[in-house]
Design a protein around this motif. Structure first.
Motif, PDB file in Angstrom:
ATOM      1  N   ALA A  61       0.858  -1.302   0.048  1.00  0.00           N
ATOM      2  CA  ALA A  61       0.014   0.067   0.014  1.00  0.00           C
ATOM      3  C   ALA A  61       0.880   1.338   0.150  1.00  0.00           C
ATOM      4  CB  ALA A  61      -0.924   0.046   1.248  1.00  0.00           C
ATOM      5  N   MET A  62       1.835   1.127   0.885  1.00  0.00           N
ATOM      6  CA  MET A  62       2.961   2.353   0.893  1.00  0.00           C
ATOM      7  C   MET A  62       3.223   2.701  -0.470  1.00  0.00           C
ATOM      8  SD  MET A  62       4.387   1.525   4.648  1.00  0.00           S
ATOM      9  CE  MET A  62       5.684   2.933   4.422  1.00  0.00           C
ATOM     10  N   VAL A  63       4.053   1.503  -1.143  1.00  0.00           N
ATOM     11  CA  VAL A  63       4.898   1.753  -2.387  1.00  0.00           C
ATOM     12  C   VAL A  63       3.635   2.455  -3.410  1.00  0.00           C
ATOM     13  CG1 VAL A  63       5.780   0.478  -4.238  1.00  0.00           C
ATOM     14  CG2 VAL A  63       6.361   0.001  -1.913  1.00  0.00           C
ATOM     15  N   ARG A 126      -9.125  -1.867  -2.098  1.00  0.00           N
ATOM     16  CA  ARG A 126      -9.560  -2.518  -0.421  1.00  0.00           C
ATOM     17  C   ARG A 126      -8.114  -2.426   0.148  1.00  0.00           C
ATOM     18  NH1 ARG A 126     -11.706  -6.441  -4.061  1.00  0.00           N
ATOM     19  NH2 ARG A 126     -10.100  -7.945  -3.632  1.00  0.00           N
ATOM     20  N   LEU A 127      -7.016  -2.115  -0.486  1.00  0.00           N
ATOM     21  CA  LEU A 127      -5.864  -2.488   0.384  1.00  0.00           C
ATOM     22  C   LEU A 127      -5.605  -0.977   0.835  1.00  0.00           C
ATOM     23  CD1 LEU A 127      -3.151  -4.327   0.824  1.00  0.00           C
ATOM     24  CD2 LEU A 127      -2.189  -3.150  -0.819  1.00  0.00           C
ATOM     25  N   TRP A 128      -5.928   0.074  -0.058  1.00  0.00           N
ATOM     26  CA  TRP A 128      -5.846   1.556   0.555  1.00  0.00           C
ATOM     27  C   TRP A 128      -7.018   1.813   1.634  1.00  0.00           C
ATOM     28  CZ3 TRP A 128      -5.506   3.897  -5.113  1.00  0.00           C
ATOM     29  CH2 TRP A 128      -4.354   3.686  -5.454  1.00  0.00           C
ATOM     30  N   ARG A 129      -8.222   1.242   1.648  1.00  0.00           N
ATOM     31  CA  ARG A 129      -8.961   1.507   2.703  1.00  0.00           C
ATOM     32  C   ARG A 129      -8.595   0.832   3.811  1.00  0.00           C
ATOM     33  NH1 ARG A 129     -13.095  -0.262  -1.641  1.00  0.00           N
ATOM     34  NH2 ARG A 129     -13.611  -2.052  -0.379  1.00  0.00           N
ATOM     35  N   ASP A 130      -8.167  -0.265   3.797  1.00  0.00           N
ATOM     36  CA  ASP A 130      -7.614  -0.928   5.134  1.00  0.00           C
ATOM     37  C   ASP A 130      -6.247   0.058   5.528  1.00  0.00           C
ATOM     38  OD1 ASP A 130      -9.050  -3.246   5.642  1.00  0.00           O
ATOM     39  OD2 ASP A 130      -7.614  -4.574   5.018  1.00  0.00           O
ATOM     40  N   ILE A 164     -10.338   7.467  -2.666  1.00  0.00           N
ATOM     41  CA  ILE A 164     -10.856   6.022  -2.256  1.00  0.00           C
ATOM     42  C   ILE A 164     -12.429   5.819  -2.489  1.00  0.00           C
ATOM     43  CG2 ILE A 164     -10.718   4.499  -0.316  1.00  0.00           C
ATOM     44  CD1 ILE A 164      -8.170   5.599   0.408  1.00  0.00           C
ATOM     45  N   SER A 165     -13.278   6.866  -1.977  1.00  0.00           N
ATOM     46  CA  SER A 165     -14.587   6.958  -1.882  1.00  0.00           C
ATOM     47  C   SER A 165     -15.175   6.315  -3.287  1.00  0.00           C
ATOM     48  CB  SER A 165     -15.125   8.469  -1.666  1.00  0.00           C
ATOM     49  OG  SER A 165     -14.861   9.371  -2.808  1.00  0.00           O
ATOM     50  N   ILE A 306       4.832   9.502   1.102  1.00  0.00           N
ATOM     51  CA  ILE A 306       3.816   8.294   1.515  1.00  0.00           C
ATOM     52  C   ILE A 306       2.895   8.968   2.373  1.00  0.00           C
ATOM     53  CG2 ILE A 306       3.760   5.946   2.415  1.00  0.00           C
ATOM     54  CD1 ILE A 306       6.541   5.472   1.204  1.00  0.00           C
ATOM     55  N   PRO A 307       1.550   8.820   2.330  1.00  0.00           N
ATOM     56  CA  PRO A 307       0.654   9.295   3.383  1.00  0.00           C
ATOM     57  C   PRO A 307       0.779   8.497   4.779  1.00  0.00           C
ATOM     58  CG  PRO A 307      -0.497   7.949   1.607  1.00  0.00           C
ATOM     59  CD  PRO A 307       0.901   8.171   1.276  1.00  0.00           C
ATOM     60  N   ILE A 308       0.806   9.413   5.670  1.00  0.00           N
ATOM     61  CA  ILE A 308       0.855   8.920   7.104  1.00  0.00           C
ATOM     62  C   ILE A 308      -0.393   7.999   7.398  1.00  0.00           C
ATOM     63  CG2 ILE A 308       0.735   9.677   9.594  1.00  0.00           C
ATOM     64  CD1 ILE A 308       2.018  12.391   8.560  1.00  0.00           C
TER      65      ILE A 308
END
Length: 363
Positions: A61-63, A126-130, A164-165, A306-308
């Motif tokens: 997700a970070m990458v 789904r990965l980003w939402r997690d 993401i929405s 990379i977002p916190i």
């Protein structure tokens, strides 16, 4: 696994508690998206939703998010390297020229702005939402027979919550489609323009807003735009809204009701160098306006683009009916805008989670 919307009659849990910790009551991996009518809308998510992603999934997700955030710099650096190879290293001239032409020819390819459902329903969302412990509150179900303009805020350094929405609205609003508007500059870059087209985003203009409605879609606009990037940080949640009234005019002209949308946590995903100084932020803002591109030095996790990993709570408020007319007057626009600002403030304090202690400032 494709996410599926399922409306059940469970009692809505406490919003503040749910905002800070994902639901664990459902036997299947899911996060509960709450409606104000006491029902719970459950949308299937990734394999785990308890915050324990596992090192591989979290790193992936970070990458992926880091690549999107740094894509502008990747394109610029790669272009410069190609030009150096063409001009200075004859042995590499053919390779460098080929890479340069292939990369920038992609910026000329036509785009389909209808969105790519398979991509929006894919594991990456789904990965980003997690990653963000993403939650979605829907105050009132959307009528597919009406038109809506979703006025989303805040922009932050990058509107991850709004992006993401897209993967959720396709499930919650069956029979309806939501197109969106983004800064025109992002559609000049190869690769990035395709990403935004895949999620149904078009370059920002009144003509494209009209086109979205003519195509039978609702429209989502991050109203603060680039100007709001300079309001992150500090002891307030700041919105650049008082001078932005164009979205109200477009809603009235296109016969759409206004929907206030607030994404809590979106302005906390990145830090900005000089964010505590109004002077430095003001200088960067004026420079950005002059060159029509944001000039900010921002960083997130590990001091990288990379977002916190911070919770995101995406709240869709009740639609605000507006006067529908082809040529609204300035007074009508101003009156509707003032009422909309009141609704935004109400929405903010009604759903503000425990981890958001800052007061709202509409500027």
């Amino acid at each position: 696994m494709t996410p599926q919307a399922d409306i059940t009659s469970k009692t809505t849990p406490n919003l503040k508690t749910a905002a800070s910790s994902p639901s664990k009551t459902s036997p299947a991996p899911s996060v509960q998206y709450k409606a104000a009518n006491g029902k719970v809308i459950t949308v299937a998510m990734a394999e785990q939703d308890d915050g324990n992603m596992g090192i591989f999934r979290e790193c992936f997700a970070m990458v992926t998010m880091g690549i999107i955030m740094s894509w502008y710099y990747i394109v610029v650096i790669l272009s410069l390297l190609c030009l150096v190879g063409i001009c200075i290293f004859p042995a590499w001239r053919a390779v460098a020229a080929t890479v340069f032409m292939l990369m920038w020819s992609a910026a000329l390819l036509p785009l389909d702005y209808q969105g790519w459902d398979a991509f929006c329903n894919s594991f990456i969302f789904r990965l980003w939402r997690d990653y963000f412990h993403y939650e979605y509150v829907l105050e009132e179900m959307i009528d597919p027979n009406k038109r809506y303009l979703f006025a989303e805020m805040p922009h932050g350094i990058f509107p991850w919550g709004e992006v993401i929405s897209i993967s959720i609205t396709k499930q919650l609003f069956p029979g309806s489609r939501v197109g969106s508007i983004g800064a025109s500059v992002i559609f000049l870059l190869p690769g990035l323009r395709h990403f935004f087209a895949w999620i149904g985003c078009r370059p920002a203009s009144p003509e494209n807003i009209k086109k979205i409605f003519e195509d039978g879609q609702d429209c989502a606009v991050t109203v603060g735009g680039v100007a709001e990037m300079f309001l992150v940080g500090g002891d307030k949640e700041r919105l650049y809204l008082k001078k932005h009234k164009g979205f109200v005019r477009e809603a009235m002209k296109n016969g759409a009701d206004l929907v206030p949308v607030f994404c809590f946590g979106n302005s906390k995903l990145f830090n900005v160098v000089g964010e505590s100084s109004r002077v430095s932020m003001g200088l960067m803002k004026r420079l950005s306006r002059r060159i029509k591109a944001s000039v900010l030095i921002s960083y997130g996790r590990l001091f990288l683009p990379i977002p916190i990993r911070h919770p995101l709570l995406f709240v869709v408020g009740k639609p605000l009916p507006v006067v529908h007319k082809a040529e609204p007057t300035k007074e009508e626009i101003a009156a509707t805008h003032a009422l909309f600002c009141e609704k935004v403030e109400e929405l903010y304090y009604k759903y503000r989670p425990e981890w958001e202690t800052r007061p709202l400032s509409i500027e």
